[in-house]
Design an enzyme around this catalytic site. Structure first.
Site, PDB file in Angstrom:
ATOM      1  N   ARG A 298     -38.468  21.025 -10.163  1.00 37.41           N
ATOM      2  CA  ARG A 298     -37.481  20.816 -11.230  1.00 37.41           C
ATOM      3  C   ARG A 298     -37.713  21.771 -12.392  1.00 37.41           C
ATOM      4  NH1 ARG A 298     -36.559  14.166 -11.282  1.00 37.41           N
ATOM      5  NH2 ARG A 298     -35.264  14.237  -9.406  1.00 37.41           N
ATOM      6  N   TYR A 439     -29.141  20.928  -7.183  1.00 37.51           N
ATOM      7  CA  TYR A 439     -30.312  20.675  -6.322  1.00 37.51           C
ATOM      8  C   TYR A 439     -31.578  20.308  -7.111  1.00 37.51           C
ATOM      9  CZ  TYR A 439     -31.554  25.836  -6.296  1.00 37.51           C
ATOM     10  OH  TYR A 439     -31.890  27.122  -6.582  1.00 37.51           O
ATOM     11  N   GLU A 440     -32.528  19.737  -6.413  1.00 35.81           N
ATOM     12  CA  GLU A 440     -33.729  19.156  -7.053  1.00 35.81           C
ATOM     13  C   GLU A 440     -33.354  18.088  -8.082  1.00 35.81           C
ATOM     14  OE1 GLU A 440     -36.315  19.790  -5.545  1.00 35.81           O
ATOM     15  OE2 GLU A 440     -35.854  21.701  -4.591  1.00 35.81           O
ATOM     16  N   GLY A 441     -32.291  17.350  -7.804  1.00 31.79           N
ATOM     17  CA  GLY A 441     -31.829  16.298  -8.720  1.00 31.79           C
ATOM     18  C   GLY A 441     -30.717  16.823  -9.612  1.00 31.79           C
TER      19      GLY A 441
END
Lengths: 597, 597
Positions: A298, A439-441
């Site tokens: 992140r 992406y990645e949350g």
């Protein structure tokens, strides 16, 4: 970058921490210059090629863009994959503060290319933290030296943000290993031809595990099994069945991986189908380990936002200095002039520049906190820095990537009609950037993290501690009394007060009216990121003023002052509206009946 | 659409204007329903095909996406090209208020397809206003019936926003015609296979004309010359030499046209090279005529913004109602639920919905003003409406298209990772929309128009007249006293006050410090568009409340209230920051020395 390292985080103090003795400013400068050479000479020239001639898939094999494999070899041989990783496993052991700057450059050069090392970093973090000695011995050095690469296998067709829905199964075997069965999607660099082996870190459920996220375990599943001597053994039963056709970052293959369908040629000779996997840490603690990878990733995706925005800015500046069109409105030139003379082009370029500088300062400060949190000898210092870093992660990820959407859009806009033509290059940044808020949350997931774990859980304590530090910066700015410092202090003060109000609202309502709080979670994140970035630019004003008085680097420091003031007046000033959305806007978010949409 | 027509602009009053007697609500409804059938059944299904298999170029010939030519034939045969055009030339003679709604649907269905009729409309307007009787007789009916199509040829490689730099030459011939020589770029539908002839409207300079924009004339240059009996004659000396490779609207061919290079096979037999052109109106008044086309096109591009945003909204709603992921934070569902349950997904969908409804209301009100300005029997009413319409054009164009960037980005975001995959469809809207803030005058050009011709020139009179009307709406909202009305009135009041401050600043500083005013021109435009859209939703609240009291269309009217309140609290609330940027932010826009970028 060096300004931020020297003045905003005092790299020389980080170099006092045991283990970082060599990581002073001179080292930083030397590392950055070497990294710049590689990025400029080898990686950046492949960026357009990757877009025009993306990774392709045929018969289970992924072929990356010509030049990528060779560039990755140079990257690995230069020791760049190991920059922030322990010397024990072949790394350089440098602080994240320096590493993050290198990662930014690599991503500015080529977002698609940089994703492969980014995911590998996540896999390394997970193994370092939770892997057994045997797993570490077998995998870490190969990953750290870039001989092999890593992936994160979380998503399944029905399980995206919601990992409780993961269905991939892991069956214990007599030898202590597991066999993994299932389908994973959206696996970045899940298959490619740039390294000899790929180490998949895979979330799966062991039979009989509890439902939901508490029954998820983490496994290492290598593409090729590894013999006891470290050499490569037989092909494991994990296969790429397709790659996605995406709007951007086209050179990075996004794979659908099938685990345990018995397709490997060697399977017939062995103990039947199933991808051989090795448990990381303990069963059912996979989500916890996954967050280690995830948090590293992140932060890195936030840096990707800064990186692509910086690239878009540089591209737009070059065009604005070259393209001749129309007379300046102030009559300063009596004929058509380069468009950088026009106020709105300036406004766009300043927005891009100030956004990038603000977010970079925020990310650098977060990286320094990480370094202290992990390495400082004093436990209390470690703990304070850990809390600060954790508060920063959703801001670095959420705010910097949302910022990159605006900046890459302005980048196209500065080019006018030419911006819409693919050959110009500005459009690629716009297309590439859009994945970063997902992406990645997604931004909403980052905002949930900020509201729940980072604000609600400690009753707003970390948030208020930051507000108190900002108030201190304001006081220093006011005391300095210059026009710029006063202008920045004014906007900073208004934004901080709005922030405190919003934090109080979030803390008070989190349990009583969760819908109301989560309806404003993204505006809260954007407000907070905006404030923290503006704060760091406010701190930069104090430094720049001091150095100007000493007669140091006059033009650079003057530019810092102007950029900080622009940020305060044009971007920090958005906080009022963001606060309104949180404090007054919740009811109308949820009021419309579902069938009315 | 019908709500706006019935209640915000009183279509029945427009139907009192001579010539519009048949254009009441019943007609509007019937026309919209027929248009919807064509859009849904014929045009929308070609949208993805146009993206995947765009127009292509080979040997001077452009082949459009399979299906486009046939769809355009159906469009023409249905009389849709002539909807707003005079019955004298084969049109339907309907008001713009109805026409604009049809144009929105067509663009929602397929932005690339709709561009061809959009440009033809501009050519028709120019000929109607400035063409000789002979030109009208020869070209108008063919254009109005869609047998032929039209283009606008303004841009040259060195002349984009700056038309003073146009170099294309026109040489007078003995027979009263001209021969045109030069290169035009970015010509939308400049070459295609959907109609028998293409009527180019071309800006060029006659030898000896004054320099700059005062020496530009407008010419009709048909692809095929037209015989006296209206049949097609020889191929004219204008050729497509390439088409652009664009980020979006890929099905619409963007041509480079070469005028007068002597390539036509028939040229050898005739009087040498040069594209035969016919002067429109008088020499050197080309810019004025061009603005007729341009204003029609600018309004229409604003509608394109609304259209693509509406499409993105519908696409996102469908996904949000179907995709299951995570438990609702309020515990209302005890298992994973469709994502429309989640507050941030709601916030995104409401932002999309409210933005579209606000901009559509603004555009409808502007269209009604156009109808009154052109057709009302009372000269004073015409003049008032003309002033209002002219103020609205840069807002409809500038604000609605900037809005479409945000909305199409949210459209991708609602889809999560799937949004980045091209097959999902959301990404196409994001790519397509980015041209809208650029062509027919960038947002900065719209903002210059708003600042200069629309605000500065009359000393802020038109702007203040609008502020006074908004104050009236606020008073009515306050008088009604409902929670929604008060919430909307509060935000509207703050925004209007900020607007008045900004207008005073613009008027006061326009000559004294043009850089300061133009540094804030885009924030001023965004603020004003935001305010006017919010105002129209405020008026919608008054109507909806009245109809609810009468028990009419309860769910629809309730949704109007919620949407208007959301707009006020989440979007109108941005005005404070926009005003700050204008009033305080000018100095930092221009302060950085050019070499510091």
């Amino acid at each position: 970058m060096l300004f931020d390292m020297e003045h905003l985080v005092q790299l020389e103090q980080i170099a006092q921490i045991p283990g970082f003795e060599d990581a002073g400013l001179e080292t930083a400068q030397a590392v950055l210059e070497e990294c710049a050479k590689l990025c400029e000479g080898v990686v950046a020239p492949l960026n357009v090629a990757g877009d025009v001639n993306p990774s392709s898939f045929k018969d289970g094999v992924v072929t990356t863009t010509p030049g990528f494999a060779d560039a990755f070899k140079q990257y690995a041989q230069g020791g760049w994959q190991g920059l922030q990783h322990p010397t024990d496993f072949g790394g350089q052991g440098l602080p994240k503060t320096i590493g993050a700057a290198c990662i930014e450059m690599l991503n500015s050069a080529n977002l698609s290319f940089a994703l492969c090392p980014l995911l590998t970093d996540g896999a390394i973090e997970a193994l370092l933290t939770a892997g057994s000695d045997a797993l570490k011995a077998q995998y870490l050095e190969k990953l750290v030296t870039g001989e092999w690469t890593g992936t994160m296998n979380l998503t399944e067709p029905q399980a995206g943000s919601d990992l409780a829905l993961v269905r991939t199964k892991a069956e214990p075997q007599a030898d202590g290993a597991y066999k993994v069965f299932g389908t994973k999607i959206f696996i970045t660099y899940g298959e490619h031809d740039m390294a000899d082996n790929i180490v998949h870190l895979v979330l799966a459920r062991v039979a009989g595990a509890p439902e939901g996220v508490k029954g998820i375990s983490l496994f290492v599943v290598p593409k090729f099994l590894v013999n006891a001597d470290g050499s490569l053994g037989q092909r494991n039963d994990v296969h790429c069945v397709s790659i996605e056709h995406k709007m951007g970052i086209k050179a990075s293959p996004t794979a659908v991986l099938q685990f345990g369908d018995g397709m490997a040629a060697s399977i017939a000779d062995s103990a039947g189908p199933g991808a051989v996997g090795y448990l990381v840490g303990e069963e059912n603690r996979g989500l916890e380990y996954m967050f280690i990878m995830m948090n590293a990733a992140r932060y890195a995706v936030g840096v990707q936002g800064i990186a692509v925005a910086e690239r878009a800015y540089q591209h737009a500046v070059a065009y604005a200095k070259e393209r001749v069109q129309s007379r300046p409105v102030d009559g300063s030139v009596k004929a058509s002039a380069t468009i950088i003379h026009h106020p709105d082009v300036r406004r766009m370029l300043m927005t891009m520049r100030a956004s990038v500088e603000g977010c970079r300062a925020m990310a650098t400060v977060a990286a320094a906190a990480y370094d202290a949190a992990h390495n400082h000898p004093d436990a209390e210092v470690r703990q304070q820095n850990q809390a600060f870093y954790e508060f920063m992660v959703p801001l670095v990820k959420g705010y910097s990537t949302e910022m990159s959407l605006e900046v890459t859009s302005l980048g196209v806009q500065v080019h006018g009609g030419m911006g819409f033509i693919e050959e110009t290059g500005a459009a690629q940044y716009y297309r590439d950037a859009k994945i970063l808020t997902i992406y990645e949350g997604t931004t909403a997931i980052q905002a949930n993290d900020l509201v729940g774990r980072k604000t609600g859980r400690d009753g707003g304590q970390s948030a208020k501690a930051i507000a108190a530090q900002i108030a201190k910066t304001e006081a220093e700015l006011k005391a300095s009394g210059t026009v710029t410092a006063l202008a920045v202090a004014k906007q900073l003060g208004q934004a901080r007060q709005a922030f405190v109000q919003v934090v109080d609202f979030v803390v008070a309502q989190a349990k009583a009216d969760p819908n109301a709080v989560y309806a404003g979670s993204v505006p809260y994140l954007l407000l907070t990121g905006n404030l923290v970035a503006g704060w760091q630019l406010g701190r930069s004003v104090l430094v720049a003023q001091e150095l100007l008085q000493k007669g140091q680097e006059t033009a650079f420091m003057q530019a810092k002052l102007t950029t900080a003031r622009f940020y305060a007046e044009h971007i920090l000033s958005r906080v009022a509206g963001q606060a309104d959305a949180v404090l007054n806007g919740a009811a109308s978010v949820m009021a419309l009946p579902m069938e009315a949409f």
